[in-house]
Design a protein around this motif. Sequence first.
Motif, mmCIF file in Angstrom:
data_model
loop_
_atom_site.group_PDB
_atom_site.id
_atom_site.type_symbol
_atom_site.label_atom_id
_atom_site.label_comp_id
_atom_site.label_asym_id
_atom_site.label_seq_id
_atom_site.Cartn_x
_atom_site.Cartn_y
_atom_site.Cartn_z
ATOM 1 N N ARG A 218 0.815 -1.217 0.000
ATOM 2 C CA ARG A 218 0.000 0.000 0.000
ATOM 3 C C ARG A 218 0.846 1.262 0.000
ATOM 4 O O ARG A 218 0.426 2.299 0.533
ATOM 5 N N LYS A 240 3.908 0.910 -5.951
ATOM 6 C CA LYS A 240 4.191 -0.372 -5.306
ATOM 7 C C LYS A 240 5.697 -0.527 -5.161
ATOM 8 O O LYS A 240 6.458 -0.028 -5.982
ATOM 9 N N ARG B 31 -14.572 -1.330 -5.083
ATOM 10 C CA ARG B 31 -13.212 -1.060 -5.555
ATOM 11 C C ARG B 31 -12.207 -1.956 -4.836
ATOM 12 O O ARG B 31 -11.237 -2.406 -5.433
ATOM 13 N N TYR B 32 -12.460 -2.209 -3.565
ATOM 14 C CA TYR B 32 -11.525 -3.077 -2.850
ATOM 15 C C TYR B 32 -11.515 -4.462 -3.473
ATOM 16 O O TYR B 32 -10.473 -5.112 -3.590
ATOM 17 N N GLN B 35 -10.443 -3.745 -7.608
ATOM 18 C CA GLN B 35 -9.173 -3.065 -7.907
ATOM 19 C C GLN B 35 -8.292 -2.959 -6.675
ATOM 20 O O GLN B 35 -7.814 -1.885 -6.342
ATOM 21 N N THR B 36 -8.086 -4.080 -6.013
ATOM 22 C CA THR B 36 -7.229 -4.055 -4.818
ATOM 23 C C THR B 36 -5.889 -3.410 -5.130
ATOM 24 O O THR B 36 -5.303 -2.753 -4.300
ATOM 25 N N PHE B 37 -5.426 -3.667 -6.347
ATOM 26 C CA PHE B 37 -4.090 -3.214 -6.713
ATOM 27 C C PHE B 37 -3.909 -1.712 -6.494
ATOM 28 O O PHE B 37 -2.868 -1.271 -6.048
ATOM 29 N N SER B 38 -4.945 -0.929 -6.810
ATOM 30 C CA SER B 38 -4.778 0.524 -6.712
ATOM 31 C C SER B 38 -5.371 1.086 -5.419
ATOM 32 O O SER B 38 -5.545 2.286 -5.290
ATOM 33 N N PHE B 39 -5.652 0.224 -4.449
ATOM 34 C CA PHE B 39 -6.296 0.680 -3.221
ATOM 35 C C PHE B 39 -5.276 1.258 -2.244
ATOM 36 O O PHE B 39 -4.936 0.656 -1.225
ATOM 37 N N SER B 40 -4.732 2.411 -2.585
ATOM 38 C CA SER B 40 -3.740 3.052 -1.729
ATOM 39 C C SER B 40 -3.566 4.481 -2.212
ATOM 40 O O SER B 40 -4.206 4.899 -3.160
ATOM 41 N N SER B 41 -2.712 5.207 -1.537
ATOM 42 C CA SER B 41 -2.388 6.551 -1.990
ATOM 43 C C SER B 41 -1.069 6.477 -2.734
ATOM 44 O O SER B 41 -0.097 5.947 -2.217
ATOM 45 N N LEU B 42 -1.055 6.980 -3.955
ATOM 46 C CA LEU B 42 0.165 6.888 -4.763
ATOM 47 C C LEU B 42 1.202 7.852 -4.207
ATOM 48 O O LEU B 42 1.151 9.043 -4.468
ATOM 49 N N SER B 43 2.134 7.322 -3.438
ATOM 50 C CA SER B 43 3.126 8.182 -2.792
ATOM 51 C C SER B 43 4.056 8.810 -3.822
ATOM 52 O O SER B 43 4.464 8.173 -4.781
ATOM 53 N N PHE B 201 -13.387 7.064 -4.817
ATOM 54 C CA PHE B 201 -12.794 7.244 -6.147
ATOM 55 C C PHE B 201 -11.411 7.880 -6.065
ATOM 56 O O PHE B 201 -10.733 8.018 -7.067
ATOM 57 N N HIS B 206 -6.706 5.214 1.108
ATOM 58 C CA HIS B 206 -5.614 4.684 1.942
ATOM 59 C C HIS B 206 -5.998 4.692 3.422
ATOM 60 O O HIS B 206 -5.453 3.931 4.208
ATOM 61 N N VAL B 209 -7.168 1.340 4.595
ATOM 62 C CA VAL B 209 -6.223 0.221 4.684
ATOM 63 C C VAL B 209 -5.051 0.568 5.590
ATOM 64 O O VAL B 209 -3.952 0.052 5.426
ATOM 65 N N VAL B 210 -5.286 1.453 6.531
ATOM 66 C CA VAL B 210 -4.242 1.764 7.509
ATOM 67 C C VAL B 210 -3.832 0.459 8.192
ATOM 68 O O VAL B 210 -4.677 -0.318 8.612
#
Lengths: 496, 231
Positions: A218, A240, B31-32, B35-43, B201, B206, B209-210
């Motif tokens: 994540r 990732k 979405r979870y 699209q689990t793959f994108s379930f985060s904040s794009l750092s 959306f 994120h 999913v902490v």
Amino acid sequence: MNVRAQIGTMFHLDKCIGCHTCSLACKNIWTDRRGTEYMWWNNVETKPGTGYPCQWEDQEKFRGGWEKHNGSIRLKSTGKARIVTNIFHNPHMPSMDDYYEPWTYDYQHLFNAPEGPDQPTARPISMVTGEHIDVESGPNWDDDLGGSPVYAEHDPNLAGLSEEQRRQLFSVEQLVFFYLPRICNHCLNPACVASCPSGALYKRGEDGIVLVDQKRCRAWRSCIAACPYKKVFFNWHTGKSEKCILCYPRLETGQAPACFHSCVGRIRYLGVLLYDAERIADAANLPTEQLIDAQREMILDPHDSHVIENALKNGISDAVIEAAQDSPVYKFVKVWKIALPPHIEFRTLPMLFYVPPMAPVMAQRRDGALDSVSDNLFHDIEQARVPLKFLANLLGAGQEGKVLYALRKQKAVRWYRRALTVGDVDLETARRMLRDADCTEHEAQAIYELTSLCTVEQRFVIPPMLREQAIESLKDPHEQKQNAGFGFLSGPRRGL
Amino acid sequence: MAQLLNYVDTALFALAPYVAMFTFFLVSIQRYRAQTFSFSSLSSQLLENKRHFWALVPFHYGILVVLAGHLVAFLIPRSILLWNSHPLRLYVLEISALAFGILSLVGLIAAVARRLSNSKVRKVTSPVDAVLYFLLLVQLASGVAIAILYPWGTSWFATSMTPYLWSLVKFSPDVTLMAAAPHLVKLHVFNAFVVIGLFPFTRLVHILVVPNPYLWRKPQVVRWYGLGARG
Ligand code: SF4
Ligand code: SF4
């Protein structure tokens, strides 16, 4: 005893010619995608040098690996309590500037440029922004000691060397360097795994390969900072972490990893090591000087019936045990003790080992030829151009003894072979050297053969992974017929 | 006219919250799963490492405290009123609430400025990010403005906002409580519903999913084929 199998690896630094073929083989297969352009899962560094990312060995700066704390060990960069403060901004994470900004060239311009008085040029373009950039650093900018005053002189391994030794290392007449190819060490006590808040990183039980679960990652970035070897990378496009996968799809089909297979100098060896997983925590906690021995202790003798019995009990198949008995890595590391782990003081217990480089054999000698009848036959190792201390900082956790042992044995083997084939050294002296180096003639012959005459099959003893059987027991392959494979295909698309 | 305003208020404060909650749950779950793959904040820390600190750290600490404050006032309004019955304690609470509000706003402005000015970071900024940053700016700016223009918010939140929110929870929305509120407060509340509705959306997912399990799992993770993780 909790016996597990690990694909162990060994690089013979004396044979590396620094051609970077390994790096390119890896890049072409795994890291040519968007977001991975800057990653080199396999890279080759010139030593002395600052490496990639710049000064990765300096853990004051990057805080990778483990440290002793109140009688046990803890991660230097993060932990259960510290995750709260580190999760918004990881204070020890390298930025792209520590690696380099990847670029390509504006080749089209060579074709499209309007006619003019000058030749058109292909200017570099950033592969991140697509804009023109001035290239100021690259993954091996200091190759072959290029730019030494900026790079090589800041090598963290130079710590503890005297002024004299440093001068000697860099003086023009006796300039010396060697190459250090690096991949993920697939450690026994991986800091990357321990640091991941999501539990996305894991070690495969069957072969010890350390992987990142792409769906569970994540983007908390803890692993990037925690790995002291800086071998987990952040894909800025998918968000990732990614790392060397030891080409497991190749290994599972009986092929050596691409960097191993393509290695021009044939410096790479791969084979199974059986180890006692029960001892990991205790071994990683020992004083620095005991780490190398403790790790060797953990690696078990695959011929020992007690070990075999426990291995079978743990579900390790006969074929894997056989592969372990044949493993070249086992011989170099445990039997001959001439392969050493890099920076074991980071306490991740790396499972990639290096045979320290000999070359150039001769130290600076006033009267020319090497004096073979000198009483101290190993004098040139201590006076070698690469100070022992430097190698010890890199491969011996700071202790010269371990490196010295490996170098003496190698030298004795060379002299023994020289006595046999060239004949300009007398055999008795060679035998005396072998004795002094704790090596029998039989062993010397074996080291010589596995070092110089080895075939592909001897270098890579790949166990049958039986992955298909494991998969078949859970999934019916026929069900997947005409499908797009077992994995998942899902782009990095985000938002609406 | 009054009738029309009435309709508007009903739409904004009786209908919108349910639409928002509905999309929040439905899309988050969907979405979870899909699209689990994108379930985060794009750092973007890799691309720019220095201003990242000065933007993200104040923003997160500020917003966490402010949100926690809202939650407390929602859950235990009476204790808040009791606390505020003493002027000094009221001042302390008001000032710290405002301070953390400003902290998060400053952090957010720094984050937006960083996104706009750094060409690498701009590259990983999607249109949805832009929308989200705009909404968050409105939200935080209106919140800070309310704290300054309509003082003693810690008390009046407990007396008028909390009952309204509870009326929503009980599925009998009481719009009259909101109708009387100043426009700025209305904006703040409605914008909050918009953010909640768009939540799944955006990169905000994120928050869902902490990684709590980290606090109790063993440091090393080993997975066996077909068996999953084992120590
Ligand atoms: S070198 Fe060790 S700590 Fe670093 S990524 Fe590989 S397994 Fe993890
Ligand atoms: S391919 Fe082999 S010899 Fe060439 S740089 Fe890589 S490790 Fe060294």
